[in-house]
Structures are given as structure tokens and as C-alpha cells.
Scaffold this motif. Structure first.
Motif, PDB file in Angstrom:
ATOM      1  N   LYS A   2       0.793  -1.230   0.000  1.00  0.00           N
ATOM      2  CA  LYS A   2       0.000   0.000   0.000  1.00  0.00           C
ATOM      3  C   LYS A   2       0.825   1.281   0.000  1.00  0.00           C
ATOM      4  CE  LYS A   2      -3.970  -2.015   2.451  1.00  0.00           C
ATOM      5  NZ  LYS A   2      -4.828  -1.903   3.664  1.00  0.00           N
ATOM      6  N   LYS A   3       2.065   1.219   0.497  1.00  0.00           N
ATOM      7  CA  LYS A   3       2.809   2.461   0.701  1.00  0.00           C
ATOM      8  C   LYS A   3       4.307   2.199   0.676  1.00  0.00           C
ATOM      9  CE  LYS A   3       2.343   1.756   5.680  1.00  0.00           C
ATOM     10  NZ  LYS A   3       1.578   0.493   5.497  1.00  0.00           N
ATOM     11  N   SER A   4       5.056   3.284   0.484  1.00  0.00           N
ATOM     12  CA  SER A   4       6.513   3.225   0.550  1.00  0.00           C
ATOM     13  C   SER A   4       7.025   4.465   1.273  1.00  0.00           C
ATOM     14  CB  SER A   4       7.119   3.139  -0.855  1.00  0.00           C
ATOM     15  OG  SER A   4       6.703   4.236  -1.651  1.00  0.00           O
ATOM     16  N   ILE A   5       8.097   4.275   2.030  1.00  0.00           N
ATOM     17  CA  ILE A   5       8.684   5.358   2.815  1.00  0.00           C
ATOM     18  C   ILE A   5      10.198   5.307   2.642  1.00  0.00           C
ATOM     19  CG2 ILE A   5       8.879   6.435   5.096  1.00  0.00           C
ATOM     20  CD1 ILE A   5       6.468   4.725   5.972  1.00  0.00           C
ATOM     21  N   VAL A   6      10.810   6.462   2.441  1.00  0.00           N
ATOM     22  CA  VAL A   6      12.267   6.549   2.417  1.00  0.00           C
ATOM     23  C   VAL A   6      12.715   7.377   3.614  1.00  0.00           C
ATOM     24  CG1 VAL A   6      14.278   7.499   1.217  1.00  0.00           C
ATOM     25  CG2 VAL A   6      12.552   6.210  -0.055  1.00  0.00           C
ATOM     26  N   PHE A   7      13.616   6.803   4.403  1.00  0.00           N
ATOM     27  CA  PHE A   7      14.176   7.476   5.573  1.00  0.00           C
ATOM     28  C   PHE A   7      15.583   7.960   5.220  1.00  0.00           C
ATOM     29  CE2 PHE A   7      11.069   4.468   7.199  1.00  0.00           C
ATOM     30  CZ  PHE A   7      10.345   5.243   8.098  1.00  0.00           C
ATOM     31  N   LEU A   8      15.766   9.272   5.219  1.00  0.00           N
ATOM     32  CA  LEU A   8      17.039   9.876   4.827  1.00  0.00           C
ATOM     33  C   LEU A   8      17.977  10.130   5.990  1.00  0.00           C
ATOM     34  CD1 LEU A   8      15.737  12.528   2.263  1.00  0.00           C
ATOM     35  CD2 LEU A   8      16.987  10.423   1.728  1.00  0.00           C
ATOM     36  N   GLY A   9      17.496   9.984   7.237  1.00  0.00           N
ATOM     37  CA  GLY A   9      18.336  10.346   8.365  1.00  0.00           C
ATOM     38  C   GLY A   9      18.707  11.812   8.279  1.00  0.00           C
ATOM     39  N   ASP A  10      20.006  12.093   8.378  1.00  0.00           N
ATOM     40  CA  ASP A  10      20.489  13.479   8.278  1.00  0.00           C
ATOM     41  C   ASP A  10      21.280  13.697   6.991  1.00  0.00           C
ATOM     42  OD1 ASP A  10      19.312  14.234  10.621  1.00  0.00           O
ATOM     43  OD2 ASP A  10      21.168  14.396  11.780  1.00  0.00           O
TER      44      ASP A  10
ATOM     45  N   GLN B  22      11.025  11.027   4.532  1.00  0.00           N
ATOM     46  CA  GLN B  22      11.500  11.667   5.763  1.00  0.00           C
ATOM     47  C   GLN B  22      12.514  12.734   5.389  1.00  0.00           C
ATOM     48  OE1 GLN B  22      14.770  10.037   7.868  1.00  0.00           O
ATOM     49  NE2 GLN B  22      14.876  12.219   8.349  1.00  0.00           N
ATOM     50  N   MET B  23      12.208  13.960   5.741  1.00  0.00           N
ATOM     51  CA  MET B  23      13.030  15.096   5.343  1.00  0.00           C
ATOM     52  C   MET B  23      14.397  15.043   6.031  1.00  0.00           C
ATOM     53  SD  MET B  23      10.938  16.379   3.272  1.00  0.00           S
ATOM     54  CE  MET B  23      11.635  17.977   2.854  1.00  0.00           C
ATOM     55  N   ALA B  24      15.451  15.208   5.233  1.00  0.00           N
ATOM     56  CA  ALA B  24      16.807  15.085   5.744  1.00  0.00           C
ATOM     57  C   ALA B  24      17.126  16.159   6.780  1.00  0.00           C
ATOM     58  CB  ALA B  24      17.803  15.167   4.593  1.00  0.00           C
ATOM     59  N   HIS B  25      17.801  15.738   7.861  1.00  0.00           N
ATOM     60  CA  HIS B  25      18.259  16.645   8.915  1.00  0.00           C
ATOM     61  C   HIS B  25      17.124  17.516   9.436  1.00  0.00           C
ATOM     62  CE1 HIS B  25      21.321  19.693  10.608  1.00  0.00           C
ATOM     63  NE2 HIS B  25      21.356  18.589  11.351  1.00  0.00           N
ATOM     64  N   HIS B  26      15.985  16.859   9.695  1.00  0.00           N
ATOM     65  CA  HIS B  26      14.821  17.519  10.288  1.00  0.00           C
ATOM     66  C   HIS B  26      14.257  18.620   9.391  1.00  0.00           C
ATOM     67  CE1 HIS B  26      16.319  15.383  13.809  1.00  0.00           C
ATOM     68  NE2 HIS B  26      17.488  15.925  13.537  1.00  0.00           N
ATOM     69  N   GLY B  27      14.627  18.562   8.102  1.00  0.00           N
ATOM     70  CA  GLY B  27      14.063  19.496   7.137  1.00  0.00           C
ATOM     71  C   GLY B  27      14.874  20.748   6.895  1.00  0.00           C
ATOM     72  N   GLN B  28      16.120  20.774   7.371  1.00  0.00           N
ATOM     73  CA  GLN B  28      16.923  21.981   7.136  1.00  0.00           C
ATOM     74  C   GLN B  28      18.408  21.607   7.088  1.00  0.00           C
ATOM     75  OE1 GLN B  28      18.963  24.086   9.511  1.00  0.00           O
ATOM     76  NE2 GLN B  28      19.159  22.204  10.708  1.00  0.00           N
ATOM     77  N   GLN B  29      19.138  22.272   6.198  1.00  0.00           N
ATOM     78  CA  GLN B  29      20.570  22.035   6.027  1.00  0.00           C
ATOM     79  C   GLN B  29      20.886  20.560   5.801  1.00  0.00           C
ATOM     80  OE1 GLN B  29      23.052  24.118   8.916  1.00  0.00           O
ATOM     81  NE2 GLN B  29      21.497  25.722   9.145  1.00  0.00           N
ATOM     82  N   GLY B  30      19.990  19.897   5.079  1.00  0.00           N
ATOM     83  CA  GLY B  30      20.211  18.512   4.707  1.00  0.00           C
ATOM     84  C   GLY B  30      20.403  18.424   3.205  1.00  0.00           C
ATOM     85  N   CYS B  31      19.596  17.596   2.539  1.00  0.00           N
ATOM     86  CA  CYS B  31      19.654  17.520   1.071  1.00  0.00           C
ATOM     87  C   CYS B  31      19.269  18.864   0.461  1.00  0.00           C
ATOM     88  CB  CYS B  31      18.703  16.434   0.577  1.00  0.00           C
ATOM     89  SG  CYS B  31      19.189  14.765   1.077  1.00  0.00           S
ATOM     90  N   ASN B  32      19.762  19.106  -0.736  1.00  0.00           N
ATOM     91  CA  ASN B  32      19.511  20.402  -1.362  1.00  0.00           C
ATOM     92  C   ASN B  32      18.272  20.384  -2.260  1.00  0.00           C
ATOM     93  OD1 ASN B  32      20.372  19.036  -3.648  1.00  0.00           O
ATOM     94  ND2 ASN B  32      22.354  20.084  -3.762  1.00  0.00           N
TER      95      ASN B  32
ATOM     96  N   ILE C 153       3.863  19.722  -2.932  1.00  0.00           N
ATOM     97  CA  ILE C 153       3.561  18.846  -1.802  1.00  0.00           C
ATOM     98  C   ILE C 153       2.637  19.582  -0.828  1.00  0.00           C
ATOM     99  CG2 ILE C 153       4.493  17.448   0.072  1.00  0.00           C
ATOM    100  CD1 ILE C 153       5.378  16.512  -2.703  1.00  0.00           C
ATOM    101  N   THR C 154       1.510  18.974  -0.539  1.00  0.00           N
ATOM    102  CA  THR C 154       0.559  19.582   0.398  1.00  0.00           C
ATOM    103  C   THR C 154       0.327  18.714   1.639  1.00  0.00           C
ATOM    104  OG1 THR C 154      -1.298  18.579  -0.785  1.00  0.00           O
ATOM    105  CG2 THR C 154      -0.638  20.803  -1.452  1.00  0.00           C
ATOM    106  N   GLU C 155       0.895  17.515   1.634  1.00  0.00           N
ATOM    107  CA  GLU C 155       0.681  16.576   2.739  1.00  0.00           C
ATOM    108  C   GLU C 155       1.939  16.553   3.611  1.00  0.00           C
ATOM    109  OE1 GLU C 155      -0.844  11.930   3.185  1.00  0.00           O
ATOM    110  OE2 GLU C 155      -0.739  12.882   1.220  1.00  0.00           O
ATOM    111  N   HIS C 156       1.813  17.080   4.832  1.00  0.00           N
ATOM    112  CA  HIS C 156       2.962  17.186   5.730  1.00  0.00           C
ATOM    113  C   HIS C 156       2.614  16.598   7.095  1.00  0.00           C
ATOM    114  CE1 HIS C 156       5.194  19.888   3.024  1.00  0.00           C
ATOM    115  NE2 HIS C 156       4.005  20.424   2.746  1.00  0.00           N
ATOM    116  N   TYR C 157       3.544  15.826   7.663  1.00  0.00           N
ATOM    117  CA  TYR C 157       3.380  15.235   8.987  1.00  0.00           C
ATOM    118  C   TYR C 157       4.565  15.694   9.829  1.00  0.00           C
ATOM    119  CZ  TYR C 157       0.095  12.377   6.389  1.00  0.00           C
ATOM    120  OH  TYR C 157      -0.939  11.966   5.585  1.00  0.00           O
TER     121      TYR C 157
END
Length: 300
Positions: free
Chosen positions: A196-204, A228-238, A286-290
Motif C-alpha cells: 500500500k505504501k513506501s517510505i524513504v528514511f534519509l536520516g540526516d 522523511q526530510m533530511a536533517h529535520h528538514g533543514q541544512q540537509g539535502c539540497n 507537496i501539500t501533505e505534511h506530517y
């Protein structure tokens, strides 16, 4: 008449057998896959903590958060049976392994069957010039060694396995050749999925290791439903990274102050780049945020 009755009985038995097969298939389908929780921030910490439960009741954890989040994590896992089938560690920063380190030192009834990590060589740890980041790594490795838990070392990406319909694949491991932002750029990256779903965990994951992923054979595996947004969503992936893959929803292991880039002087006045990342997500559509500061997130 007897022959006709036998034929009727045979047809009834066939129908009943078919119904049993259908019911069995439905039951198996219902028990396959997994439920995932993003645990909320505790005392406004920045912990990265995810728990998954398979249809057959087996528990998988990713990271676990900071030491301040230990008691919440313990309670959550106790409610699920106090036994973890597999624990994945992205990298040994305190906000990812702090709670786990405390648990390893004192399990207090919590059983961990096996742990997956990509161990940092000492030179990679020493490449970070900040003692407050190095010490938690050494504490974690020391506690893990003394715990006696089975450890599976992820030396190369590509490992793929399945636990009760929870499929996982390791897309990235340590990158000792990347000396910029060394801890974050050696985050283990994991893809999990069911029917039903897929998730990618990027860590930091940082800019450099993110670009390495995009240039690897695993680029297509980065496409997912939940990222999962890298480094809590800031200063992670570009920006280039996020706009090079496909996903429909964001998982933010992010407290309020990081979400608003506000350490006391007002909205978007601090040193973090969360607002910029949020803008990228708007541009992607993207409009769906958790978000962790909003409370416990459950995805089935």
C-alpha cells in the motif's frame, strides 16, 4: 437420485473450499504490511524516532531519538510488547541514538533481537571537530558492544529483506570519503514498503551524500509515497535532490522552533533553513505534511 445428490454435495464442498481460500487470502492480506508511527518531539527536542509494527505484531525501530525522549520511547515500545525485531541506526548523533544508548545500558525488560548499522571508523568520528557530537558516538558504540545484541553491519548499500510484509532496502551507508559534514553525510538511507505504501528514511543526509545517491544505481528507489526530510528538514539535502525524485508527502522529525526557524527572536530569524525547504516543497506541489511538533503521526 443418489448420483445427483453426490454431485450437489461435491459442488457445495467445492464452493465452501473456495470460500475458505478467499477468507484465508483476505486474512493474510490484512496481516501483511505494516503501520508506521512518527513519534512526537518531547520537551521540544529534535529527536528522530520512528516505530513500525507488522501485521503479525513484530516491531521495527529507526533511530529512537535523543536521551530526553527515552521514557516516551520505552512506554511506546512496552505497549507494543516490549520486544524489537530489528532496530536501524542511521548515524550516531545524540538526537538519533541518545535514547537507544540509554536503553542499551539498562534494557529494563526491553528485548532487542538485532540491530542494523553502518559503523563509523574512528577517523570518521574524529573528522568532526565538535566534542559534543563525538562523545555520544563513542558512548553509543561502547554501550552496543557491551549489550551483546546481534549487530548486522551495513558495509555496502543494496541489502534487501522482508519482515512479515514489511520490505526494506538499504540505499546508502557510511561515506568516509566525504569529509564535509561527516556525520550527517554518512547517514544510512533506508527504503521500506508494503503493498500500500513506501517510505524513504534519509536520516540526516547532507548535500554531498544526497548527490551521491542521485548518481547511484539506487536513484529510482528514492521515489516513494512518504519521504522523511533530511536533517529535520533543514541544512540537509539540497533543492536539486528534492526536485529530482518523486514523493507525495513529507515526514518532518521537527520541533516547533526548527519548523519556524525561531530560537526566541521571532519567525525565520535564526540560522536554520527550514523555511527555504518548506518553500521548495510548495514549489514541488507537496501539500501533505506530517510534523513531529504537531503530535504523534500514524500511517497505515
Amino acid at each position: 437420485m443418489k448420483k445427483g445428490m453426490n454431485g450437489f454435495i461435491y459442488r457445495v464442498k467445492s464452493i465452501l473450499l473456495l470460500l475458505c481460500c478467499i477468507l484465508f487470502s483476505v486474512t493474510v492480506e490484512a496481516r501483511s504490511g505494516f503501520t508506521m508511527w512518527q513519534l512526537p518531539s518531547q520537551v521540544n527536542t529534535v529527536g528522530n524516532s520512528y516505530v513500525m509494527l507488522t501485521g503479525n505484531g513484530r516491531v521495527v525501530v529507526i533511530d529512537g531519538g535523543s536521551h530526553q525522549e527515552e521514557f516516551y520511547l520505552r512506554g511506546f515500545l512496552a505497549a507494543l510488547g516490549n520486544e524489537v525485531e530489528a532496530w536501524f541506526v542511521s548515524h550516531p548523533h545524540e538526537d538519533h541514538v541518545g535514547a537507544l544508548t540509554t536503553i542499551l545500558k539498562n534494557p529494563d525488560g526491553l528485548k532487542i533481537k538485532r540491530l542494523y548499522e553502518s559503523r563509523f571508523p574512528e577517523e570518521l568520528i574524529e573528522a568532526d571537530d565538535q566534542l559534543h557530537r563525538k562523545k555520544p558516538a563513542y558512548d553509543y558504540y561502547d554501550a552496543l558492544e557491551k549489550s551483546g545484541i546481534q549487530v548486522i553491519q551495513l558495509k555496502e548499500p543494496g541489502l534487501e529483506d522482508e519482515i512479515d510484509g514489511l520490505n526494506f532496502k538499504v540505499l546508502g551507508v557510511t561515506n568516509p570519503e566525504i569529509t564535509v559534514n561527516p556525520f550527517n553525510n554518512s547517514s544510512v538511507v533506508i527504503r521500506v514498503w508494503d503493498k500500500k505504501k513506501s517510505i524513504v528514511f534519509l536520516g540526516d543526509t547532507g548535500v554531498e551524500s544526497g548527490n551521491k545517491l542521485l548518481n547511484s544505481q539506487y536513484k529510482k528507489d528514492l521515489d516513494c509515497d512518504y519521504l522523511q526530510m533530511a536533517h529535520h528538514g533543514q541544512q540537509g539535502c539540497n533543492e536539486y535532490f528534492y526536485k529530482s525524485i518523486k514523493f507525495r508527502a513529507c515526514l518532518w522529525a521537527t520541533p516547533t522552533w526548527v519548523w519556524n526557524n525561531d530560537v526566541g527572536e521571532g519567525f525565520n530569524t535564526a540560522y536554520m533553513t527550514t523555511i527555504e525547504t518548506r518553500r521548495w516543497m510548495d514549489e514541488i506541489g507537496i501539500t501533505e505534511h506530517y510534523i513531529a511538533w504537531q503530535g504523534l503521526v500514524k500511517i497505515e
